[in-house]
Design a protein around this motif. Sequence first.
Motif, short mmCIF file in Angstrom:
data_model
loop_
_atom_site.label_atom_id
_atom_site.label_comp_id
_atom_site.label_asym_id
_atom_site.label_seq_id
_atom_site.Cartn_x
_atom_site.Cartn_y
_atom_site.Cartn_z
N ARG A 1 0.81 -1.22 0.00
CA ARG A 1 0.00 0.00 0.00
C ARG A 1 0.84 1.27 0.00
O ARG A 1 0.33 2.37 -0.15
CB ARG A 1 -0.93 -0.01 1.21
CG ARG A 1 -2.07 -1.02 1.09
CD ARG A 1 -2.78 -1.25 2.39
NE ARG A 1 -1.90 -1.89 3.37
CZ ARG A 1 -2.32 -2.37 4.54
NH1 ARG A 1 -3.57 -2.27 4.88
NH2 ARG A 1 -1.45 -2.94 5.38
N GLN B 159 0.51 3.21 -3.15
CA GLN B 159 -0.78 3.91 -3.18
C GLN B 159 -0.70 5.21 -2.41
O GLN B 159 -1.20 6.25 -2.85
CB GLN B 159 -1.88 3.02 -2.60
CG GLN B 159 -2.29 1.85 -3.46
CD GLN B 159 -3.45 1.07 -2.86
OE1 GLN B 159 -3.70 1.14 -1.65
NE2 GLN B 159 -4.15 0.33 -3.69
N ARG B 160 -0.08 5.15 -1.21
CA ARG B 160 0.07 6.37 -0.41
C ARG B 160 0.95 7.38 -1.14
O ARG B 160 0.68 8.58 -1.11
CB ARG B 160 0.64 6.04 0.97
CG ARG B 160 -0.36 5.41 1.92
CD ARG B 160 0.20 5.28 3.32
NE ARG B 160 1.26 4.29 3.39
CZ ARG B 160 1.06 2.99 3.61
NH1 ARG B 160 -0.14 2.51 3.79
NH2 ARG B 160 2.09 2.16 3.65
N ASP C 206 1.26 7.72 -4.35
CA ASP C 206 0.44 8.33 -5.42
C ASP C 206 -0.46 9.42 -4.86
O ASP C 206 -0.65 10.47 -5.49
CB ASP C 206 -0.41 7.26 -6.10
CG ASP C 206 0.40 6.35 -7.03
OD1 ASP C 206 1.49 6.77 -7.44
OD2 ASP C 206 -0.08 5.25 -7.34
N ARG C 207 -1.04 9.19 -3.69
CA ARG C 207 -1.92 10.20 -3.07
C ARG C 207 -1.11 11.42 -2.65
O ARG C 207 -1.59 12.56 -2.77
CB ARG C 207 -2.65 9.58 -1.89
CG ARG C 207 -3.70 8.55 -2.31
CD ARG C 207 -4.21 7.76 -1.15
NE ARG C 207 -5.16 6.72 -1.58
CZ ARG C 207 -5.46 5.65 -0.87
NH1 ARG C 207 -4.88 5.46 0.31
NH2 ARG C 207 -6.31 4.76 -1.34
N TYR D 227 -1.37 10.94 5.14
CA TYR D 227 -0.56 9.91 4.48
C TYR D 227 0.79 9.72 5.17
O TYR D 227 1.57 8.84 4.79
CB TYR D 227 -0.33 10.28 3.01
CG TYR D 227 -1.59 10.68 2.29
CD1 TYR D 227 -2.76 9.90 2.40
CD2 TYR D 227 -1.65 11.83 1.52
CE1 TYR D 227 -3.93 10.27 1.74
CE2 TYR D 227 -2.82 12.21 0.86
CZ TYR D 227 -3.94 11.43 0.98
OH TYR D 227 -5.11 11.79 0.33
#
Length: 275
Positions: free
Chosen positions: A54, A57-58, A60-61, A247
């Motif tokens: 993950r 994903q973090r 990318d955010r 994040y």
Amino acid sequence: MKYDINPSSKSSFDPENHPSVLRLLSYNIQAAIGTSSFHHYVTRSWRHVLPDWRGLQRLDRIGQVLAHYDLISLQEVDGGSLRSGFVNQVAYLADLGRFDYWYQQLNRNLGRFGQFSNGVLSRFVPFEIEDHKLPGLKGRGAIVAKYGNDEHTLVLVAVHLALSEKARNRQLEYVREIIQHYEHVIVMGDMNCRADQISSTPINSHLMQVPGDHHTYPSWKPTRNIDHILVSPSLKIRNVKVLDCDYSDHRPISMEVALPKPLALALIGKIPQIS
């Protein structure tokens, strides 16, 4: 130490839209580990060593947040090791946000187990970049980027300071010596101290503007203002805020500053044309 500049050929920045307003951001991203509670420092401690699917994903955010800014100081970034899936997070975020220039400063090299770094992302191409190791225990550094030209220069100093007050004061004295002969200066990063403490340190002799209580830590319930953006009196502060992002264990702090017209024109001249 000084380094050559290698800008990319494209720019996502349109100077006609806001030629004199600079959007700044400082963010300790904690290598996209994602701490959201004090007990996570224990239960998620393995993420400091091993990869977490993950994490990307973090990242990318985080990249979506950064895309709205012009000059960014990053702390606790991984330069490409096991814990980040061997992703250079500075380069990844620069590519994601279409930044024209990025720089990674490696402060703790643990090989494949950790590339502990600071970073700068920029929509402007600096004419000079310097890598400084700060006084005190190894692992703390400052990136110095100079923009514009020799006549109208903007100096950005991106830092991550020590935990101890004595070491921080030595480091801020070092930074003061770097900036003392420049009119237009930005110093930003995780400074590990409150705004009122900065006002009594050596850097205050440069009359840096220190905005008040903008709490950034911990991200899930901010009670401490330890991340800061300091600017010289020549730069007019238009807006300062802490972003509602979880994040990392820090929240990012942002600022908009208005530039004097000659400096704005000097910076625009350094931006490659959009093709």
